[in-house]
Design a protein around this motif. Structure first.
Motif, PDB file in Angstrom:
ATOM      1  N   MET A 276       0.841  -1.166   0.000  1.00 26.21           N
ATOM      2  CA  MET A 276       0.000   0.000   0.000  1.00 26.21           C
ATOM      3  C   MET A 276       0.895   1.241   0.000  1.00 26.21           C
ATOM      4  N   ALA A 277       0.586   2.153  -0.842  1.00 25.52           N
ATOM      5  CA  ALA A 277       1.372   3.384  -0.943  1.00 25.52           C
ATOM      6  C   ALA A 277       0.987   4.333   0.182  1.00 25.52           C
ATOM      7  N   SER A 278       1.968   5.059   0.635  1.00 24.71           N
ATOM      8  CA  SER A 278       1.695   6.045   1.698  1.00 24.71           C
ATOM      9  C   SER A 278       2.066   7.434   1.202  1.00 24.71           C
ATOM     10  N   VAL A 279       1.425   8.391   1.777  1.00 32.34           N
ATOM     11  CA  VAL A 279       1.677   9.783   1.413  1.00 32.34           C
ATOM     12  C   VAL A 279       2.817  10.306   2.284  1.00 32.34           C
ATOM     13  N   HIS A 280       3.781  10.893   1.646  1.00 38.58           N
ATOM     14  CA  HIS A 280       4.915  11.458   2.380  1.00 38.58           C
ATOM     15  C   HIS A 280       4.570  12.881   2.800  1.00 38.58           C
ATOM     16  N   MET A 281       4.488  13.096   4.100  1.00 35.57           N
ATOM     17  CA  MET A 281       4.189  14.419   4.636  1.00 35.57           C
ATOM     18  C   MET A 281       5.495  15.045   5.128  1.00 35.57           C
ATOM     19  N   PRO A 282       5.740  16.298   4.803  1.00 35.67           N
ATOM     20  CA  PRO A 282       6.967  16.934   5.284  1.00 35.67           C
ATOM     21  C   PRO A 282       6.913  17.144   6.791  1.00 35.67           C
ATOM     22  N   HIS A 283       8.077  17.229   7.373  1.00 32.80           N
ATOM     23  CA  HIS A 283       8.176  17.479   8.814  1.00 32.80           C
ATOM     24  C   HIS A 283       7.554  18.837   9.115  1.00 32.80           C
ATOM     25  N   PRO A 284       6.750  18.955  10.190  1.00 26.51           N
ATOM     26  CA  PRO A 284       6.020  20.212  10.425  1.00 26.51           C
ATOM     27  C   PRO A 284       6.907  21.404  10.784  1.00 26.51           C
ATOM     28  N   ILE A 285       8.072  21.182  11.342  1.00 22.07           N
ATOM     29  CA  ILE A 285       8.917  22.316  11.736  1.00 22.07           C
ATOM     30  C   ILE A 285      10.081  22.493  10.769  1.00 22.07           C
ATOM     31  N   ARG A 286      10.699  21.383  10.391  1.00 23.65           N
ATOM     32  CA  ARG A 286      11.796  21.454   9.435  1.00 23.65           C
ATOM     33  C   ARG A 286      11.250  21.886   8.076  1.00 23.65           C
ATOM     34  N   ASN A 287      12.025  22.420   7.230  1.00 20.69           N
ATOM     35  CA  ASN A 287      11.643  22.833   5.873  1.00 20.69           C
ATOM     36  C   ASN A 287      10.606  23.954   5.870  1.00 20.69           C
ATOM     37  N   HIS A 288      10.676  24.831   6.833  1.00 26.10           N
ATOM     38  CA  HIS A 288       9.800  25.998   6.847  1.00 26.10           C
ATOM     39  C   HIS A 288      10.670  27.254   6.901  1.00 26.10           C
ATOM     40  N   PRO A 289      11.131  27.705   5.751  1.00 21.28           N
ATOM     41  CA  PRO A 289      12.009  28.870   5.759  1.00 21.28           C
ATOM     42  C   PRO A 289      11.314  30.130   6.260  1.00 21.28           C
ATOM     43  N   ALA A 290      10.006  30.219   6.133  1.00 18.02           N
ATOM     44  CA  ALA A 290       9.310  31.415   6.605  1.00 18.02           C
ATOM     45  C   ALA A 290       9.367  31.505   8.123  1.00 18.02           C
ATOM     46  N   ALA A 291       9.213  30.383   8.810  1.00 17.79           N
ATOM     47  CA  ALA A 291       9.288  30.384  10.269  1.00 17.79           C
ATOM     48  C   ALA A 291      10.708  30.690  10.731  1.00 17.79           C
ATOM     49  N   THR A 292      11.685  30.132  10.050  1.00 16.24           N
ATOM     50  CA  THR A 292      13.082  30.402  10.391  1.00 16.24           C
ATOM     51  C   THR A 292      13.402  31.865  10.167  1.00 16.24           C
ATOM     52  N   ARG A 293      12.942  32.394   9.061  1.00 21.67           N
ATOM     53  CA  ARG A 293      13.193  33.803   8.748  1.00 21.67           C
ATOM     54  C   ARG A 293      12.524  34.720   9.773  1.00 21.67           C
ATOM     55  N   ALA A 294      11.321  34.373  10.197  1.00 18.06           N
ATOM     56  CA  ALA A 294      10.613  35.178  11.199  1.00 18.06           C
ATOM     57  C   ALA A 294      11.356  35.152  12.531  1.00 18.06           C
ATOM     58  N   ALA A 295      11.885  33.997  12.908  1.00 17.56           N
ATOM     59  CA  ALA A 295      12.640  33.890  14.158  1.00 17.56           C
ATOM     60  C   ALA A 295      13.929  34.708  14.088  1.00 17.56           C
ATOM     61  N   LEU A 296      14.605  34.650  12.950  1.00 19.97           N
ATOM     62  CA  LEU A 296      15.835  35.438  12.797  1.00 19.97           C
ATOM     63  C   LEU A 296      15.538  36.936  12.801  1.00 19.97           C
TER      64      LEU A 296
END
Length: 91
Positions: free
Chosen positions: A1-21
């Motif tokens: 059965m195929a599964s859907v790959h969901m991205p990590h909720p915190i990693r790969n969010h450049p907007a959140a990183t940019r806001a923190a910086l």
């Protein structure tokens, strides 16, 4: 059965990183401004609070380094066609 790959909720969010910086640099500039304001008022002598003075000096150096790096990075990404068009118009 195929599964859907969901991205990590915190990693790969450049907007959140940019806001923190951006929040960090805004806080750093606020601390530098508050230190300069109270030092100019004479509320304390920079020699009396040597640890705070060194910390603010480090923040000033980091801010200057960030501005220098961002400026060099912005110059590298400038589109030559836009620069030529602006110079042609006389700006």
């Amino acid at each position: 059965m195929a599964s859907v790959h969901m991205p990590h909720p915190i990693r790969n969010h450049p907007a959140a990183t940019r806001a923190a910086l951006d929040a960090f640099w805004a806080l750093a500039i606020g601390l530098i401004a508050a230190y300069a304001f109270f030092a100019a008022l004479g509320a304390f002598s920079p020699g009396d609070v040597l640890g705070v003075t060194i910390g603010v000096g480090i923040l000033v150096a980091l801010c200057a380094l960030r501005v220098w790096i961002e400026r060099k990075h912005a110059e590298a990404q400038r589109d030559p066609r836009l620069v030529h068009a602006r110079e042609r118009r006389g700006f």
